[in-house]
Design a protein around this motif. Structure first.
Motif, PDB file in Angstrom:
ATOM      1  N   ASP A 128       3.744  -6.164  -8.653  1.00 27.41           N
ATOM      2  CA  ASP A 128       3.254  -6.509  -7.305  1.00 27.41           C
ATOM      3  C   ASP A 128       3.375  -8.021  -7.133  1.00 27.41           C
ATOM      4  O   ASP A 128       2.560  -8.778  -7.641  1.00 27.41           O
ATOM      5  CB  ASP A 128       1.796  -6.029  -7.216  1.00 27.41           C
ATOM      6  CG  ASP A 128       1.120  -6.428  -5.909  1.00 27.41           C
ATOM      7  OD1 ASP A 128       1.790  -6.991  -5.025  1.00 27.41           O
ATOM      8  OD2 ASP A 128      -0.099  -6.171  -5.775  1.00 27.41           O
ATOM      9  N   GLN A 146       0.833  -1.199   0.000  1.00 26.83           N
ATOM     10  CA  GLN A 146       0.000   0.000   0.000  1.00 26.83           C
ATOM     11  C   GLN A 146       0.872   1.255   0.000  1.00 26.83           C
ATOM     12  O   GLN A 146       0.645   2.174  -0.768  1.00 26.83           O
ATOM     13  CB  GLN A 146      -0.897  -0.043   1.247  1.00 26.83           C
ATOM     14  CG  GLN A 146      -2.057   0.873   1.216  1.00 26.83           C
ATOM     15  CD  GLN A 146      -3.109   0.449   0.196  1.00 26.83           C
ATOM     16  OE1 GLN A 146      -2.941  -0.531  -0.522  1.00 26.83           O
ATOM     17  NE2 GLN A 146      -4.175   1.199   0.110  1.00 26.83           N
ATOM     18  N   PHE A 206      -3.919 -11.145  -9.662  1.00 23.64           N
ATOM     19  CA  PHE A 206      -4.969 -11.000  -8.659  1.00 23.64           C
ATOM     20  C   PHE A 206      -6.187 -10.402  -9.321  1.00 23.64           C
ATOM     21  O   PHE A 206      -6.096  -9.351  -9.924  1.00 23.64           O
ATOM     22  CB  PHE A 206      -4.525 -10.093  -7.501  1.00 23.64           C
ATOM     23  CG  PHE A 206      -5.577 -10.059  -6.436  1.00 23.64           C
ATOM     24  CD1 PHE A 206      -5.593 -11.016  -5.435  1.00 23.64           C
ATOM     25  CD2 PHE A 206      -6.600  -9.120  -6.467  1.00 23.64           C
ATOM     26  CE1 PHE A 206      -6.598 -11.025  -4.474  1.00 23.64           C
ATOM     27  CE2 PHE A 206      -7.605  -9.133  -5.514  1.00 23.64           C
ATOM     28  CZ  PHE A 206      -7.602 -10.089  -4.522  1.00 23.64           C
ATOM     29  N   LYS A 255       1.565 -11.526   3.397  1.00 24.05           N
ATOM     30  CA  LYS A 255       1.089 -12.882   3.103  1.00 24.05           C
ATOM     31  C   LYS A 255       1.991 -13.905   3.787  1.00 24.05           C
ATOM     32  O   LYS A 255       1.519 -14.881   4.361  1.00 24.05           O
ATOM     33  CB  LYS A 255       1.099 -13.138   1.591  1.00 24.05           C
ATOM     34  CG  LYS A 255       0.284 -12.161   0.812  1.00 24.05           C
ATOM     35  CD  LYS A 255      -1.180 -12.378   1.049  1.00 24.05           C
ATOM     36  CE  LYS A 255      -1.995 -11.199   0.605  1.00 24.05           C
ATOM     37  NZ  LYS A 255      -3.259 -11.066   1.267  1.00 24.05           N
ATOM     38  N   TYR A 263      -6.511  -5.741  -7.914  1.00 28.04           N
ATOM     39  CA  TYR A 263      -6.564  -5.581  -6.457  1.00 28.04           C
ATOM     40  C   TYR A 263      -7.185  -4.209  -6.178  1.00 28.04           C
ATOM     41  O   TYR A 263      -6.646  -3.184  -6.588  1.00 28.04           O
ATOM     42  CB  TYR A 263      -5.139  -5.674  -5.932  1.00 28.04           C
ATOM     43  CG  TYR A 263      -4.932  -5.461  -4.462  1.00 28.04           C
ATOM     44  CD1 TYR A 263      -5.761  -6.063  -3.522  1.00 28.04           C
ATOM     45  CD2 TYR A 263      -3.871  -4.681  -4.020  1.00 28.04           C
ATOM     46  CE1 TYR A 263      -5.536  -5.873  -2.171  1.00 28.04           C
ATOM     47  CE2 TYR A 263      -3.635  -4.503  -2.668  1.00 28.04           C
ATOM     48  CZ  TYR A 263      -4.476  -5.099  -1.759  1.00 28.04           C
ATOM     49  OH  TYR A 263      -4.248  -4.907  -0.419  1.00 28.04           O
ATOM     50  N   THR A 320       0.375  -7.961 -11.658  1.00 29.06           N
ATOM     51  CA  THR A 320       0.669  -9.035 -10.706  1.00 29.06           C
ATOM     52  C   THR A 320       1.056 -10.273 -11.537  1.00 29.06           C
ATOM     53  O   THR A 320       0.288 -11.216 -11.652  1.00 29.06           O
ATOM     54  CB  THR A 320      -0.579  -9.344  -9.851  1.00 29.06           C
ATOM     55  OG1 THR A 320      -1.731  -9.425 -10.703  1.00 29.06           O
ATOM     56  CG2 THR A 320      -0.829  -8.291  -8.802  1.00 29.06           C
TER      57      THR A 320
HETATM   58  C1  PLP Z   1      -2.760  -8.136  -5.038  1.00 29.23           C
HETATM   59  C2  PLP Z   1      -2.294  -7.770  -3.668  1.00 29.23           C
HETATM   60  N1  PLP Z   1      -1.182  -7.049  -3.527  1.00 29.23           N
HETATM   61  C3  PLP Z   1      -0.716  -6.722  -2.316  1.00 29.23           C
HETATM   62  C4  PLP Z   1      -1.365  -7.111  -1.172  1.00 29.23           C
HETATM   63  C5  PLP Z   1      -0.780  -6.786   0.168  1.00 29.23           C
HETATM   64  O1  PLP Z   1      -0.851  -5.464   0.484  1.00 29.23           O
HETATM   65  P1  PLP Z   1      -0.023  -4.926   1.744  1.00 29.23           P
HETATM   66  O2  PLP Z   1       1.395  -5.306   1.525  1.00 29.23           O
HETATM   67  O3  PLP Z   1      -0.241  -3.460   1.707  1.00 29.23           O
HETATM   68  O4  PLP Z   1      -0.600  -5.572   2.960  1.00 29.23           O
HETATM   69  C6  PLP Z   1      -2.516  -7.838  -1.270  1.00 29.23           C
HETATM   70  C7  PLP Z   1      -3.243  -8.213  -0.048  1.00 29.23           C
HETATM   71  O5  PLP Z   1      -4.353  -8.576   0.010  1.00 29.23           O
HETATM   72  C8  PLP Z   1      -2.995  -8.189  -2.549  1.00 29.23           C
HETATM   73  O6  PLP Z   1      -4.092  -8.922  -2.706  1.00 29.23           O
END
Ligand code: PLP
Length: 498
Positions: free
Chosen positions: A303, A205, A275, A336, A229, A270
């Motif tokens: 990502d 984020q 995603f 994750k 996402y 991604t």
């Molecule tokens: C596609 C994708 N990118 C990144 C993230 C993780 O985001 P962050 O690192 O901000 O928790 C997620 C989490 O749900 C996701 O689904």
């Protein structure tokens, strides 16, 4: 301070109605309760407080606890002590009977940013749709809970807390963590990076927020996958970017749909595990995307959110590993592999952008928390992280298989599972059903204590198909089976509905 007026002497039951809230140390609870009684007029100025010994006996507390609370109230000016007559409530200017406060009216959005944030974000809905009281929630984003990880992480943290320098950390990230990340990326993702190319951030984020700030003027175009996402979409929209959704298929992003003229400044992808569809970007698409970025001067935001967990086939090299022209910003997260609560991730930056990003990070927050970074560096360095990944991958593989087997059995031809060999979620479509039917199924499930979640929020223009995003990391195999038995009932109920 005004002299204490002669108020009613305290001689009734010992502070009738005094209620401790059960949170934190007892002296702090007592302090809060007494302070609230004084502020809200239940103990008016001049009231005599019970002797500490008597109150301690009444409340079942130690006398020191009561003394501590009284001392603090005295220091704050709420009570005064008189030799021979104990403690009384002082004449506190704000001691008035409690009056219900009207809810503060929300002021008009003060900036274009705040206006866009209000338009785009449904705050009560952040971070996801909760199903209150769900017995089984197939919610995406819930981490894999592992008691062994909790123990190991607690040890790493407590050691780091003892030995980490308490100064402001480097905005770039702790050198030890950046080195550990480089080593890990080389072994697991084929990415060669130098520690100075790595920036430690607060998750994907923040990586995207910094990218938008450094690379996009409001009004610039950013391409995103469709579907995508949703948090990526929100950050870009609120930043003021114009979005260009680009379709994905079984080979990932349709690079041929990227515009030949007026290219986007940023392309967010991604590639390891699209995603939410689960597609892996094919080698030829990877090369096509890199070529596009180089020819048009676009930047690529890669990502790699769940690359740690794959269940078949050899992982393809990350885009960053193929990038000869320095157009790829590679982003990894510990949300994750460990916990989203950590808020730690990293960017591998093209050298030409490094200083701008480090400056943006410094301006944002001076750097990520050093103790957590030190703990993580040690956890990666001593092999604990990869031990956890191996254990988690075994458990997640079993959960995923239980979900796939169960969906096949209960679907009886009514479901279509998107092909996916990695991560912690599956995309599931209801054959021949539109979105309204999907919402009906979700409502039926909710009434039975089963949390199901639609795929539609991950599209800018959702198709009229009933689709679900099913996360499985937070459920045991037994819970998955029980949840799917309920899911089967819901499908039957949907079929039976007129
Ligand atoms: C596609 C994708 N990118 C990144 C993230 C993780 O985001 P962050 O690192 O901000 O928790 C997620 C989490 O749900 C996701 O689904």
């Amino acid at each position: 301070m005004d002299p204490i007026p002669d108020g009613p002497l305290y001689d009734g039951p010992l502070l009738d109605g005094l209620r401790l809230d059960g949170t934190g140390p007892l002296h702090a609870q007592l302090l809060r309760a007494l302070r609230a009684d004084i502020l809200q007029g239940r103990l008016p100025p001049g009231s005599r407080l019970p002797p500490t010994r008597a109150l301690a006996v009444e409340l079942g507390l130690s006398r020191n606890t009561v003394l501590g609370a009284y001392d603090q109230l005295r220091a704050e000016g709420f009570i005064e002590a008189r030799v021979g007559s104990g403690s009384r409530v002082a004449q506190v200017p704000h001691a008035a009977p409690a009056r219900p406060q009207p809810a503060p009216a929300r002021v008009a959005a003060q900036t274009a940013y705040a206006r866009r944030a209000r338009e785009r974000l449904d705050l009560p809905g952040i971070p996801g749709r909760d199903v209150p009281g769900a017995r089984w929630a197939f919610q995406y984003g819930v981490p894999f809970a592992n008691p062994a990880l909790t123990t190991a992480w607690a040890q790493a943290l407590s050691r780091a807390a003892r030995y980490t320098r308490p100064h402001y950390p480097s905005a770039h990230g702790l050198p030890a963590l950046r080195e550990a990340i480089c080593d890990y990326l080389f072994r697991r993702r084929g990415v060669h990076a130098a520690p100075e190319d790595v920036l430690v951030v607060a998750g994907t984020q923040q990586a995207l927020a910094l990218t938008a700030r450094v690379l996009l003027e409001p009004g610039d175009e950013a391409a995103i996958e469709e579907p995508h996402y949703n948090a990526i979409r929100s950050v870009l929209q609120v930043h003021g970017a114009r979005l260009r959704p680009v379709q994905v298929d079984a080979d990932g992003l349709r690079c041929d749909r990227l515009p030949a003229s007026r290219p986007p400044r940023l392309v967010c992808v991604t590639p390891s595990h699209q995603f939410p569809t689960g597609a892996v970007m094919s080698p030829s698409r990877r090369l096509a995307l890199l070529d596009y970025a180089q020819r048009h001067g676009s930047w690529i935001f890669e990502d790699d959110y769940d690359g740690e967990f794959r269940y078949g086939g050899r992982p393809l090299a990350a885009l960053r590993a193929l990038d000869g022209a320095g157009r790829v910003i590679y982003v990894g997260t510990f949300s994750k592999a460990l916990y989203p609560a950590l808020r730690l991730g990293y960017m591998v930056l093209p050298p030409g952008l490094r200083d701008d990003f480090v400056a943006a990070k410094w301006l944002e927050d001076f750097g990520s928390p050093a103790i957590e970074q030190a703990a993580l560096a040690a956890f990666i360095g001593d092999g604990g992280f990869e031990r956890h990944l191996r254990r988690a991958a075994r458990a997640l593989r079993e959960r995923r298989q239980a979900l796939i087997d169960g969906l096949r059995a209960c679907g009886r031809g009514r479901l279509e599972l998107a092909d996916s060999n990695a991560g912690m979620h599956l995309t599931v479509w209801l054959r021949g059903r539109g979105r309204a039917d999907g919402e009906r199924l979700i409502a039926l499930a909710r009434a039975r204590g089963l949390g199901l979640y639609p795929i539609a929020p991950y599209y800018l223009a959702p198709p009229d198909r009933a689709g679900l995003l099913m996360g499985y990391a937070g459920l045991s195999v037994g819970q998955i089976r029980a949840g799917l038995a309920c899911f089967a009932d819901c499908l039957d109920a949907l079929d039976a509905a007129p």
